[in-house]
Scaffold this motif. Structure first.
Motif, PDB file in Angstrom:
ATOM      1  N   LEU A  55       0.858  -1.185   0.000  1.00 30.90           N
ATOM      2  CA  LEU A  55       0.000   0.000   0.000  1.00 30.90           C
ATOM      3  C   LEU A  55       0.893   1.233   0.000  1.00 30.90           C
ATOM      4  N   ALA A  56       0.739   2.077  -1.008  1.00 30.28           N
ATOM      5  CA  ALA A  56       1.484   3.329  -1.030  1.00 30.28           C
ATOM      6  C   ALA A  56       0.914   4.261   0.056  1.00 30.28           C
ATOM      7  N   PRO A  57       1.763   5.095   0.673  1.00 34.81           N
ATOM      8  CA  PRO A  57       3.158   5.344   0.342  1.00 34.81           C
ATOM      9  C   PRO A  57       4.159   4.452   1.066  1.00 34.81           C
ATOM     10  N   ALA A  58       3.700   3.549   1.930  1.00 34.90           N
ATOM     11  CA  ALA A  58       4.653   2.725   2.668  1.00 34.90           C
ATOM     12  C   ALA A  58       5.332   1.703   1.778  1.00 34.90           C
ATOM     13  N   GLY A  59       4.630   1.265   0.741  1.00 29.94           N
ATOM     14  CA  GLY A  59       5.189   0.232  -0.115  1.00 29.94           C
ATOM     15  C   GLY A  59       4.830  -1.147   0.390  1.00 29.94           C
ATOM     16  N   THR A  60       5.733  -2.091   0.213  1.00 27.51           N
ATOM     17  CA  THR A  60       5.483  -3.476   0.606  1.00 27.51           C
ATOM     18  C   THR A  60       6.037  -3.733   1.996  1.00 27.51           C
ATOM     19  N   THR A 148       3.267  13.364   8.446  1.00 31.49           N
ATOM     20  CA  THR A 148       4.163  14.515   8.321  1.00 31.49           C
ATOM     21  C   THR A 148       3.403  15.811   8.054  1.00 31.49           C
ATOM     22  N   ASN A 149       2.069  15.755   7.980  1.00 27.03           N
ATOM     23  CA  ASN A 149       1.267  16.976   8.002  1.00 27.03           C
ATOM     24  C   ASN A 149       1.204  17.573   9.396  1.00 27.03           C
ATOM     25  N   MET A 150       1.523  16.760  10.405  1.00 26.51           N
ATOM     26  CA  MET A 150       1.532  17.247  11.782  1.00 26.51           C
ATOM     27  C   MET A 150       2.788  18.084  11.995  1.00 26.51           C
ATOM     28  N   LEU A 173      -4.578  10.044   2.302  1.00 23.65           N
ATOM     29  CA  LEU A 173      -4.810  11.132   1.350  1.00 23.65           C
ATOM     30  C   LEU A 173      -5.727  10.712   0.207  1.00 23.65           C
ATOM     31  N   SER A 174      -6.037   9.413   0.107  1.00 26.49           N
ATOM     32  CA  SER A 174      -7.066   8.973  -0.830  1.00 26.49           C
ATOM     33  C   SER A 174      -8.459   9.367  -0.348  1.00 26.49           C
ATOM     34  N   GLU A 179      -3.182  16.139  -2.563  1.00 24.82           N
ATOM     35  CA  GLU A 179      -1.771  16.137  -2.936  1.00 24.82           C
ATOM     36  C   GLU A 179      -0.899  15.906  -1.699  1.00 24.82           C
ATOM     37  N   PRO A 180       0.049  14.966  -1.766  1.00 26.08           N
ATOM     38  CA  PRO A 180       0.977  14.800  -0.654  1.00 26.08           C
ATOM     39  C   PRO A 180       2.037  15.888  -0.683  1.00 26.08           C
ATOM     40  N   ALA A 181       2.737  16.036   0.417  1.00 21.62           N
ATOM     41  CA  ALA A 181       3.882  16.935   0.434  1.00 21.62           C
ATOM     42  C   ALA A 181       4.882  16.484  -0.624  1.00 21.62           C
ATOM     43  N   GLY A 182       5.659  17.434  -1.146  1.00 22.32           N
ATOM     44  CA  GLY A 182       6.545  17.149  -2.262  1.00 22.32           C
ATOM     45  C   GLY A 182       7.456  15.973  -2.047  1.00 22.32           C
ATOM     46  N   GLU A 183       7.919  15.767  -0.827  1.00 21.15           N
ATOM     47  CA  GLU A 183       8.853  14.671  -0.563  1.00 21.15           C
ATOM     48  C   GLU A 183       8.198  13.300  -0.685  1.00 21.15           C
ATOM     49  N   TRP A 184       6.853  13.258  -0.712  1.00 23.14           N
ATOM     50  CA  TRP A 184       6.144  11.995  -0.837  1.00 23.14           C
ATOM     51  C   TRP A 184       5.567  11.788  -2.235  1.00 23.14           C
ATOM     52  N   ALA A 185       5.701  12.766  -3.101  1.00 19.74           N
ATOM     53  CA  ALA A 185       4.996  12.739  -4.385  1.00 19.74           C
ATOM     54  C   ALA A 185       5.312  11.491  -5.202  1.00 19.74           C
TER      55      ALA A 185
END
Length: 394
Positions: A55-60, A148-150, A173-174, A179-185
């Protein structure tokens, strides 16, 4: 997870089993209690070997067995754990556990043998890292990008906790495809509510429960779609939260993307504020001009935002008393905004009845107490069937 072995040889801890494959919060992580006690409560097949969920953004993330303690932030992930038959694994909640406990139990009252006990869970919004060390969860069932929005959290903090405590796994965020923060895009993807639930069910080795509940959901949607009237015969609707002490309200999308509208979008009603950015504010005059046939009050079963307060304010105000929804007593409550699959089932049913009472049966005027008792012949999904699935009778 407790270790009562008194031998002098120290047994490996859970963290000894956590392996990192190069990614910050994913890439082949191992998570979950490594106890070899058999899972004989019907919650899923015991895994002899590791398994993974993605599951994004964590991945596998790779698991040795279902986690026994999970931290959650918002209730959609906690709802998914309950639906997977692992509600007892939810041991902390960062966003308003008492409020969420009230809203969810209001609906779950109608599922025999199913409830949540979230009110006293530890957690606080924007916690420091020490709290997560103290909680020592098997899994952080939460979206790391959302964390990281906190104000107090950075991606470096996420990496630290993922490495030293437990991995992250979740998607928030779904909710509205935000939009996620740029570092997560580069790491982010959007999913439907039920796609997220499929992966959370995989975490808890509850694929059969997922498939069975998805079938209930699909059957209800098929019934609704078959009976919906033509578009030009559908009502106009405003979905709002009144702002206390002001003659204004927040407006929310009815047909927009994301799981926040997973219960209203299938009903195809006309959103009177479709051109207003969701979560924006409008004043009473804007509501009068829009003149909706129906007003839906988010969180209207909670004390602070109770639907009866909205009804009274609109009826007693000379500006809003002439709005069609006010004159026709079509101001209705909604349930939980950050819905998981269980809340989604109830909210689809309630909203179908609120918008199309002549087709799906009338929604009782809600004043207080649990989700109203709906006559069996007018229920859009089988309560006992859903309860049985959650409790293991798939």
């Amino acid at each position: 997870m407790g270790d009562n072995d008194t031998r002098t040889t120290e047994a490996p801890t859970r963290r000894d089993y956590v392996k990192y494959g190069g990614a910050i919060v994913g890439g082949g992580l191992l998570a979950g209690c490594t106890s070899d006690v058999a899972d004989d409560d019907g919650n899923g097949d015991e895994a002899d070997e590791s398994y993974s969920a993605t599951l994004a953004p964590a991945g596998t993330v790779e698991f040795e067995r279902p986690p026994e303690s999970v931290l959650t932030v918002l209730p959609h992930h906690a709802d998914m754990a309950v639906a997977a038959g692992r509600g007892d694994a939810v041991t902390s909640m960062l966003y308003n556990p008492e409020y969420n406990d009230t809203i969810w139990n209001t609906c779950l009252e109608r599922l025999p043998g199913v409830s949540v006990d979230w009110a006293d869970l530890p957690g606080t919004w924007d916690p420091d890292r020490e709290l997560l060390y103290e909680l020592d969860s098997d899994l952080h069932l939460a979206d790391p990008a959302y964390m990281t929005n906190m104000p107090s959290w950075t991606r470096a903090d996420i990496e630290e906790i993922g490495e030293n405590v437990a991995p992250w796994f979740g998607n928030t965020l779904s909710s509205a495809n935000k939009e996620p923060a740029g570092e997560w895009a580069d790491d982010y993807e959007y999913y439907t509510l039920w796609e997220i639930f499929e992966q959370v069910a995989t975490v808890f080795q509850a694929a059969e429960r997922y498939e069975a509940l998805k079938a209930v959901h699909g059957e209800m949607l098929a019934t609704i779609e078959e009976k919906l009237p033509p578009e030009d015969e559908r009502p106009s609707v405003a979905m709002i939260i009144l702002i206390q002490g002001e003659d204004s309200m927040y407006t929310y999308a009815l047909n927009g993307p994301g799981f926040l509208t997973a219960h209203t979008r299938p009903l195809g009603a006309h959103d009177v504020f479709a051109d207003v950015k969701t979560e924006s504010t409008v004043d009473y005059e804007a509501l009068v001009e829009a003149d909706p046939d129906v007003i839906l009050c988010l969180a209207g079963m909670s004390e602070a935002r109770h639907v009866t307060k909205t009804r009274e304010r609109f009826r007693d105000d000379p500006v809003t008393e002439s709005v069609t929804a006010v004159e026709n007593d079509r101001i209705h409550t909604q349930g939980g905004r950050n819905q998981g699959p269980l809340m989604n089932l109830f909210q689809i049913e309630m909203t179908a009845k609120q918008l199309y009472p002549d087709i799906f049966g009338e929604w009782p005027t809600y004043t207080d107490g649990p989700y109203p008792e709906i006559p069996a012949g007018e229920q859009l999904f089988d309560r006992q069937r859903v309860a049985d699935i959650i409790n293991g009778d798939v």
